[in-house]
Design a protein around this motif. Structure first.
Motif, short mmCIF file in Angstrom:
data_model
loop_
_atom_site.label_atom_id
_atom_site.label_comp_id
_atom_site.label_asym_id
_atom_site.label_seq_id
_atom_site.Cartn_x
_atom_site.Cartn_y
_atom_site.Cartn_z
N ILE A 81 182.87 1.62 12.98
CA ILE A 81 182.36 2.54 13.89
C ILE A 81 180.92 2.18 13.76
CG2 ILE A 81 181.18 4.95 13.97
CD1 ILE A 81 184.00 5.79 12.34
N GLU A 82 180.11 1.91 12.76
CA GLU A 82 178.79 1.22 12.65
C GLU A 82 178.68 -0.01 13.74
OE1 GLU A 82 177.75 0.56 8.83
OE2 GLU A 82 178.09 2.66 8.33
N ALA A 83 179.62 -0.93 13.65
CA ALA A 83 179.59 -2.14 14.32
C ALA A 83 179.62 -1.62 15.97
CB ALA A 83 180.78 -3.17 13.88
N ALA A 84 180.68 -0.74 16.19
CA ALA A 84 180.63 -0.42 17.67
C ALA A 84 179.31 0.09 18.03
CB ALA A 84 181.98 0.49 17.75
N SER A 85 178.86 0.96 17.32
CA SER A 85 177.60 1.96 17.76
C SER A 85 176.57 0.94 17.84
CB SER A 85 177.17 2.92 16.41
OG SER A 85 178.18 3.71 16.30
#
Length: 466
Positions: free
Chosen positions: A100-104
């Motif tokens: 999720i952090e990487a996609a954000s």
């Protein structure tokens, strides 16, 4: 009636009210005014009927409620209490926090998607994952597309797309959700289907006879992930198929479907063949999903011989099926979690939920029971029930996981009362989705990891049922 009509406030008066200002701030003046006009039309109908009218503040509040309802996304979070961990209709795998952090981050910034930072020239988006996928699977090369159905379509079109024969066992001509039928995909890919064997038994001699025909382009093995044939059965395993295909000088394509990178048996699940094993068994191409047992976002992986991957990447269809930067970022983060197997269950939601122990879930059920019974009231009796979860999305279709949950049985009204309860649960701020079985609504708590949020959400139930 004229007096009643004169009591209806104007649009401007409503806009100047306290809630009217909130409307303008949140939705803009034009949309706020439009919603107010709709409410004022309703007020005029009420005036004609002699009903109770709202003042300016009341009209603004009604308009605000209308706009808030209209602004809700149809793609809403839900509590998945169906007992199916990878529920296709509920979005399959929940992503790890790292993903999720990487996609954000990829959403917030420009990224080097197709730009080689070393050379300063155009790069390939698959390069971000190619080495990582090969590390995890032992394959020579790898590429990816937007789901496994696309992977199968692209592989067949590349290797057998001009009417080339694709040899496949009749017992593996599967249909999965959404009317995805393997024969239809093969036809769309331009491949010629060559069926061998029977539904329940296929032998090496069947493949040998088919491979002796002219125009055979490949052998296709399909993992029957969404059903199982038991009893008087026979299939040719991948190592033997690999030898037959090599003798005929055609590639073996193994569609693993759900696919997994780790042995699930260590968490008490029935053993599934891993992608690395499929590669080691001699498959020239292996395809599998990213959003099922792997626990990442939707994607389809294609791994195998470097010459075949190069041909697949040159197919013009590849561009139409490629993956965007958000999924690439999330996939990279997900795959990197597998480098630390000791903490994989802790970090990867799919495996964490599948590995969750019955005792933990039963304790959760018992703890929630009194509060849930208090909320639903006397119309329904609530009890702790034993239930069986399943993996979902075609993975291990006959295997279940011992679980626990809450069963709601109506005191009267039978099925109609259950339908009303499920409708009210779906109307909550965070809809609650369970399943009906044995004359009761069952909420399987295997996938419930935030009981406080669940109870806070359920506290709205009394108002909804009223």
């Amino acid at each position: 009636m004229n007096t009643a009509f004169r009591a209806i406030p104007s649009v401007d008066v409503v806009l100047r009210s306290g809630t009217g200002s909130v409307l303008v701030e949140r939705f803009g003046r034009a949309e706020a005014a439009s919603a107010i006009r709709s409410q004022l039309d309703d007020q005029r109908e009420i005036a004609r009927a002699g009903g109770q009218l709202l003042d300016a503040e009341g009209v603004a509040e009604a308009a605000l409620a209308r706009l808030e309802a209209a602004s809700l996304s149809s793609l809403r979070p839900v509590f998945n209490l169906t007992g199916t961990v990878l529920h296709t209709n509920l979005g399959r795998a929940a992503l790890a926090e790292a993903a999720i952090e990487a996609a954000s981050e990829a959403m917030r910034h420009a990224v080097a998607l197709e730009f080689d930072l070393d050379s300063g020239k155009r790069g390939e988006r698959d390069e971000h994952l190619r080495a990582l996928i090969c590390e995890m699977t032992g394959a020579e090369d790898a590429t990816l597309v937007n789901n496994n159905a696309a992977a199968v379509l692209l592989v067949l079109n590349t290797l057998a797309g001009q009417g080339g024969g694709a040899v496949v066992s009749r017992g593996e001509l599967i249909e999965i959700g959404g009317a995805f039928r393997m024969p239809d995909i093969m036809a769309r890919a331009g491949a010629r289907l060559i069926e061998v064997g029977t539904t329940n038994r296929t032998h090496e001699k069947d493949y040998k006879a088919a491979l002796a025909e002219d125009g055979v382009a490949l052998v296709l093995k399909v993992h029957t992930s969404n059903y199982r044939i038991e009893g008087f059965t026979k299939e040719v395993e991948a190592p033997a198929l690999s030898q037959l295909a090599r003798a005929a000088n055609v590639p073996l394509v193994n569609d693993l479907g759900s696919g997994t990178l780790v042995d699930l048996a260590k968490w008490g699940l029935r053993r599934e063949p891993t992608v690395r094993e499929a590669v080691a068994e001699g498959a020239d191409i292996v395809t599998f999903s990213g959003d099922k047992l792997l626990g990442g976002p939707q994607a389809g992986f294609i791994v195998g011989r470097s010459d075949l991957i190069a041909a697949i990447n040159k197919n013009p269809m590849k561009r139409a099926l490629r993956v965007d930067k958000l999924r690439l970022a999330a996939l990279e983060a997900t795959l990197k979690l597998y480098r630390d197997p000791d903490r994989l269950v802790e970090r990867l939601p799919t495996l964490r939920l599948l590995a969750r122990q019955h005792d933990e879930i039963a304790t959760l059920s018992s703890g929630l029971l009194p509060q849930v019974q208090s909320v639903v009231g006397a119309d329904y009796s609530v009890q702790v029930v034993e239930c069986a979860s399943q993996i979902g999305s075609g993975a291990l279709p006959l295997d279940t996981l011992r679980s626990s949950g809450l069963g709601f049985r109506p005191q009267s009204g039978g099925g109609g009362a259950l339908d009303r309860l499920t409708a009210v649960l779906r109307s909550l701020p965070i809809p609650v989705i369970g399943r009906i079985a044995d004359g009761m609504l069952i909420l399987d708590l295997r996938c419930l990891e935030d009981p406080e949020a669940f109870l806070a959400n359920l506290s709205r139930l009394k108002h909804g049922m009223g």
